[in-house]
Design a protein around this motif. Structure first.
Motif, short mmCIF file in Angstrom:
data_model
loop_
_atom_site.label_atom_id
_atom_site.label_comp_id
_atom_site.label_asym_id
_atom_site.label_seq_id
_atom_site.Cartn_x
_atom_site.Cartn_y
_atom_site.Cartn_z
N ARG A 48 0.81 -1.22 0.00
CA ARG A 48 0.00 0.00 0.00
C ARG A 48 0.85 1.27 0.00
O ARG A 48 0.40 2.31 0.46
N ARG A 49 2.09 1.19 -0.50
CA ARG A 49 2.91 2.38 -0.44
C ARG A 49 3.13 3.00 -1.82
O ARG A 49 2.59 4.06 -2.13
N SER A 50 3.92 2.39 -2.67
CA SER A 50 4.33 2.99 -3.93
C SER A 50 3.60 2.38 -5.12
O SER A 50 3.11 1.25 -5.05
N ARG A 51 3.57 3.13 -6.21
CA ARG A 51 2.93 2.63 -7.43
C ARG A 51 3.68 1.42 -7.96
O ARG A 51 4.91 1.33 -7.88
N SER A 52 2.92 0.47 -8.53
CA SER A 52 3.54 -0.76 -8.99
C SER A 52 2.70 -1.43 -10.05
O SER A 52 1.47 -1.34 -10.03
N ARG A 53 3.37 -2.09 -10.98
CA ARG A 53 2.68 -2.97 -11.93
C ARG A 53 2.55 -4.33 -11.27
O ARG A 53 3.56 -4.99 -11.01
N THR A 54 1.33 -4.73 -10.98
CA THR A 54 1.09 -5.99 -10.28
C THR A 54 0.02 -6.78 -11.00
O THR A 54 -0.63 -6.29 -11.93
N ALA A 55 -0.16 -8.01 -10.58
CA ALA A 55 -1.22 -8.85 -11.14
C ALA A 55 -2.52 -8.68 -10.39
O ALA A 55 -3.49 -9.37 -10.68
N LEU A 56 -2.58 -7.72 -9.47
CA LEU A 56 -3.71 -7.64 -8.57
C LEU A 56 -4.43 -6.30 -8.59
O LEU A 56 -5.48 -6.17 -7.98
N GLY A 57 -3.89 -5.30 -9.25
CA GLY A 57 -4.47 -3.97 -9.21
C GLY A 57 -5.52 -3.76 -10.28
O GLY A 57 -6.05 -4.68 -10.90
N LYS A 58 -5.83 -2.49 -10.53
CA LYS A 58 -6.82 -2.16 -11.54
C LYS A 58 -6.21 -2.29 -12.93
O LYS A 58 -5.01 -2.09 -13.13
N VAL A 59 -7.05 -2.64 -13.91
CA VAL A 59 -6.59 -2.81 -15.29
C VAL A 59 -6.39 -1.44 -15.91
O VAL A 59 -7.30 -0.61 -15.95
N THR A 60 -5.19 -1.19 -16.40
CA THR A 60 -4.88 0.09 -17.06
C THR A 60 -4.63 -0.06 -18.56
O THR A 60 -4.40 0.93 -19.24
N GLY A 61 -4.65 -1.29 -19.06
CA GLY A 61 -4.43 -1.51 -20.48
C GLY A 61 -4.25 -2.99 -20.76
O GLY A 61 -4.44 -3.84 -19.88
N THR A 62 -3.92 -3.30 -22.01
CA THR A 62 -3.67 -4.69 -22.41
C THR A 62 -2.39 -4.75 -23.23
O THR A 62 -1.90 -3.74 -23.72
N ARG A 63 -1.86 -5.97 -23.38
CA ARG A 63 -0.65 -6.17 -24.16
C ARG A 63 -0.58 -7.62 -24.62
O ARG A 63 -1.26 -8.50 -24.06
N ARG A 64 0.26 -7.86 -25.62
CA ARG A 64 0.53 -9.23 -26.02
C ARG A 64 1.48 -9.85 -25.00
O ARG A 64 2.46 -9.23 -24.60
N PRO A 65 1.20 -11.08 -24.57
CA PRO A 65 2.07 -11.69 -23.57
C PRO A 65 3.45 -11.99 -24.12
O PRO A 65 3.60 -12.41 -25.27
N ALA A 66 4.46 -11.77 -23.28
CA ALA A 66 5.84 -12.05 -23.69
C ALA A 66 6.16 -13.53 -23.60
O ALA A 66 7.00 -14.04 -24.33
N GLY A 67 5.50 -14.26 -22.71
CA GLY A 67 5.70 -15.70 -22.56
C GLY A 67 4.36 -16.35 -22.32
O GLY A 67 3.39 -16.07 -23.05
N ARG A 68 4.29 -17.21 -21.29
CA ARG A 68 3.03 -17.85 -20.95
C ARG A 68 2.06 -16.81 -20.40
O ARG A 68 2.42 -15.99 -19.56
N ILE A 69 0.81 -16.86 -20.90
CA ILE A 69 -0.16 -15.86 -20.48
C ILE A 69 -0.61 -16.14 -19.05
O ILE A 69 -0.93 -17.27 -18.69
N ARG A 70 -0.59 -15.10 -18.20
CA ARG A 70 -0.93 -15.26 -16.79
C ARG A 70 -2.30 -14.67 -16.46
O ARG A 70 -3.02 -15.18 -15.63
N ASP A 71 -2.63 -13.56 -17.08
CA ASP A 71 -3.87 -12.85 -16.75
C ASP A 71 -4.57 -12.48 -18.05
O ASP A 71 -4.50 -11.34 -18.51
N PRO A 72 -5.27 -13.43 -18.69
CA PRO A 72 -5.87 -13.15 -20.00
C PRO A 72 -6.95 -12.09 -19.91
O PRO A 72 -7.75 -12.08 -18.97
N HIS A 73 -6.95 -11.21 -20.88
CA HIS A 73 -8.00 -10.20 -20.99
C HIS A 73 -8.95 -10.68 -22.08
O HIS A 73 -8.64 -10.61 -23.28
N VAL A 74 -10.11 -11.21 -21.67
CA VAL A 74 -11.01 -11.89 -22.61
C VAL A 74 -11.53 -10.95 -23.68
O VAL A 74 -11.53 -11.27 -24.88
N ILE A 75 -11.98 -9.77 -23.28
CA ILE A 75 -12.58 -8.85 -24.25
C ILE A 75 -11.56 -8.43 -25.30
O ILE A 75 -11.83 -8.43 -26.50
N ALA A 76 -10.34 -8.08 -24.84
CA ALA A 76 -9.31 -7.67 -25.80
C ALA A 76 -8.93 -8.82 -26.73
O ALA A 76 -8.68 -8.62 -27.92
#
Length: 669
Positions: free
Chosen positions: A428-456
């Motif tokens: 709860r301190r500093s900004r971070s790219r995590t697997a648990l926060g709010k969705v800010t965008g989508t991207r192509r996975p670099a390896g195995r997909i961990r958090d698929p974005h179904v709509i995208a």
């Protein structure tokens, strides 16, 4: 088949056994939190409990363990007909890994079927698997906050709600929640702590005979698990039968009004928050009476329940150690107790108090750590015994070497954070790219997909369906169509305190203010899920008085016992900080550090401060300026420039206290 260590074979640990058995008798008690040092058989005895729970009847093929006599009308696998076919299976023991995902815990959309068959299908999670069984969380204090929130909701409502990716599912999730933790690794959030009905502290025995018996049994089990379990089979069967009998007896146990008033008086006397403590104590007293073979709750049952239900509810802040004043408990019970008649325990209905089944030799558990005792929180770091020099202008304010200043109560502090965006552990301190926060965008996975974005993913695949010859309800996908979510949340950092404990800091009672400020920053670190470490410097050298840990309780104890006096080896403190951060970067490279240097900026002992500051280049830092008095040299400001750190006057932290006091005075007026 995996053979667990028999519950009856665990040596000693009577309080823990009783707490687990009371929950086995009555799930309404609300679970058990087991606190204790490493190697005290916490996990062993919890896993052994599951084998003692009565088997449950379930609807065949129902993934949510519905009771055929009263199936859940909203079961995703239903509807089921009451009184329909049934199957019998052992009560489930489901273990929640600390690193589990939200989807693994609560369940989620079956992405494979959604994309290949075009249907919405729900894949149940661990909460569904634990329904009518045991949900066990080892190292529960290290669980991520988002999983804690899910557990809080499910434990409070007995229901799991899943709302995501066009899936809306609700199913029953009533389970016995058992958590184990080592307090040295950090404390639990108060909200989750309160959800555990009972809590037990376990410690390894210091009696050589008891320890020898623990090791003897453990070695015998490891040499032949099946043979060892067979030797305890009769005791296990007897214990299981007694649990079943107590369950059947429970509904007939009476809680007289005078006992209920006694429970309320005890909870009020210990000043616990809310009414959950009263409810838990009442349910535990009923379960204890049923376990002891009584038809009515007695003072003995109330006392046994209060000893387990109240200690963890008396904490006012994370620096308070849990515990219960048993003399006060007896005083409250005696002051509110009516005259008790004779014990109505039927002959042969229960063993003496503390007997929770076949009595093993006394001891403390099935396995122990035989490592030497570690340093305990509160051990004062050793000083160098130097006479304190006068470092304040004009020679004023000399402090006696080794003097320990007291700290006031902690207060709120401004948010201090690491700039930029990291990728560390959730906090709860500093900004971070995590697997648990709010969705800010989508991207192509670099390896195995961990958090698929179904709509995208669907949008990427949709324009190509005709060209790919789609003929059925499912989509024709290519690897290039897959998209994953980009999320941003907050991370916990490693907050490393470097505290000046020299003679200049002791001048004019300054160290009391400094300790209060650092204690407040420690409380802030606890609330923001940080790891903390503490270095102090005085005399000729710097000491790592608290290696990086999640236990702010240990940090507070070390801080309160911190002596002051001697010269000011500022360079040594900075060099030590660089060494600690170098090691921690190797251990946990994703966790970004925040250096907090608490000093007036003086350096009166040997050492090149300029060179030492260069070792910390690139580290986000805060310099808390402790200089006061009419003559100010601005040395802390120069240090902040060398460290490329933010300068925060000590008064800015302490000023919050004064503003709070003003608000309180206005309200009182």
């Amino acid at each position: 088949m995996n053979t667990h260590y028999p519950f009856s074979a665990v040596v000693g640990m009577d309080d823990l056994k009783l707490a687990l058995l009371l929950n086995a008798v009555s799930p309404r008690v609300g679970g058990v939190l087991v606190r204790g040092e490493k190697g005290t058989a916490k996990s062993t005895i919890v896993r052994a409990l599951a084998a003692q729970l009565p088997a449950v009847d379930v609807v065949p093929a129902c993934r949510f363990a519905c009771d055929p006599a009263a199936p859940d009308p909203a079961c995703p696998d239903g509807p089921h007909d009451p009184g329909g076919p049934s199957a019998r299976r052992p009560a489930a023991l489901v273990e929640l890994p600390v690193g589990a995902s939200e989807d693994r815990l609560a369940g989620s959309l079956d992405v494979e079927r959604a994309l290949t068959e075009g249907v919405k299908a729900f894949e149940p999670g661990l909460l569904a698997a634990a329904h009518r069984g045991v949900l066990y969380v080892d190292e529960v204090n290290l669980l991520h906050d988002h999983l804690v929130d899910l557990l809080l909701d499910a434990a409070a409502l007995g229901t799991c709600y899943v709302e995501r990716e066009s899936v809306s599912v609700r199913h029953a999730a009533r389970f016995l929640l058992v958590g184990t933790m080592n307090p040295e690794e950090g404390e639990l959030r108060p909200q989750l702590l309160d959800r555990f009905g009972l809590t037990v502290e376990v410690r390894a025995s210091r009696d050589p005979k008891e320890r020898a018996e623990v090791v003897r049994r453990r070695l015998a089990f490891e040499a032949g698990p099946e043979a060892f379990a067979a030797r305890w089979a009769d005791a296990e069967a007897e214990l299981a039968g007694r649990i079943s009998a107590a369950r059947e007896r429970l509904d007939g146990v009476r809680l007289p009004d005078e006992r209920l008033e006694q429970i309320a008086a005890v909870c009020a006397g210990f000043e616990v928050d809310g009414l959950r403590a009263d409810l838990v104590t009442a349910n535990a007293a009923l379960a204890h009476a049923a376990w002891r073979g009584r038809a009515e709750v007695t003072a003995e049952d109330v006392r046994a329940a209060a000893r387990l239900a109240l200690p963890h509810r008396r904490r006012r802040d994370p620096f308070d150690a849990p515990g219960l004043d048993e003399s006060l408990l007896d005083e409250l019970l005696n002051s509110t107790s009516p005259d008790d008649g004779p014990d109505d325990t039927p002959p042969g209905g229960a063993p003496p108090e503390g007997g929770d089944g076949p009595s093993p030799p006394s001891g403390d558990g099935a396995e122990h750590s035989d490592a030497p005792d570690a340093a305990r929180p509160g051990d004062a770091p050793s000083g160098d015994g130097e006479a304190t020099e006068s470092e304040a202008p004009g020679g004023a304010g000399e402090a006696e070497a080794g003097k320990v200043a007291a700290a006031a109560a902690p207060h709120a502090v401004p948010l201090l954070k690491v700039p930029g965006v990291g990728e560390g552990a959730a906090g709860r301190r500093s900004r971070s790219r995590t697997a648990l926060g709010k969705v800010t965008g989508t991207r192509r996975p670099a390896g195995r997909i961990r958090d698929p974005h179904v709509i995208a993913t669907l949008l990427a695949a949709a324009p190509h369906q005709r060209a790919r010859g789609r003929s059925g309800p499912g989509l024709v996908l290519r690897p290039d169509d897959l998209r994953e979510s980009v999320r941003e949340g907050r991370e916990g950092n490693l907050v490393l305190f470097v505290v000046d404990a020299s003679g200049s800091m002791a001048a004019r009672r300054r160290m009391t203010t400094v300790k209060t400020a650092v204690l407040s920053l420690l409380l802030d670190a606890y609330q923001r899920r940080d790891k903390i470490g503490m270095i102090t410097f005085r005399g000729r050298d710097a000491d790592l008085v608290l290696p990086p840990t999640s236990s702010v309780e240990a940090g507070a104890a070390r801080l309160r016992a911190l002596p002051t006096g001697g010269r000011t080896p500022l360079a040594a403190g900075l060099v030590k900080a660089a060494e600690v951060l170098r090691v921690e970067r190797l251990r946990d490279p994703a966790r970004r550090p925040l250096l907090v240097v608490v000093t007036d900026g003086r350096a009166t002992a040997a050492g090149d401060v300029e060179r030492a500051a260069g070792l910390l280049a690139g580290t986000a830092g805060i310099v808390v300026d402790c200089e006061d008095g009419p003559v100010r040299l601005g040395l802390a400001g120069k240090l902040a420039v060398r460290l490329d750190a933010r300068l925060v006057p000590l008064g800015d932290l302490d000023g919050i206290v004064r503003s709070h006091r003003k608000q309180e005075h206005r309200k009182a007026a």
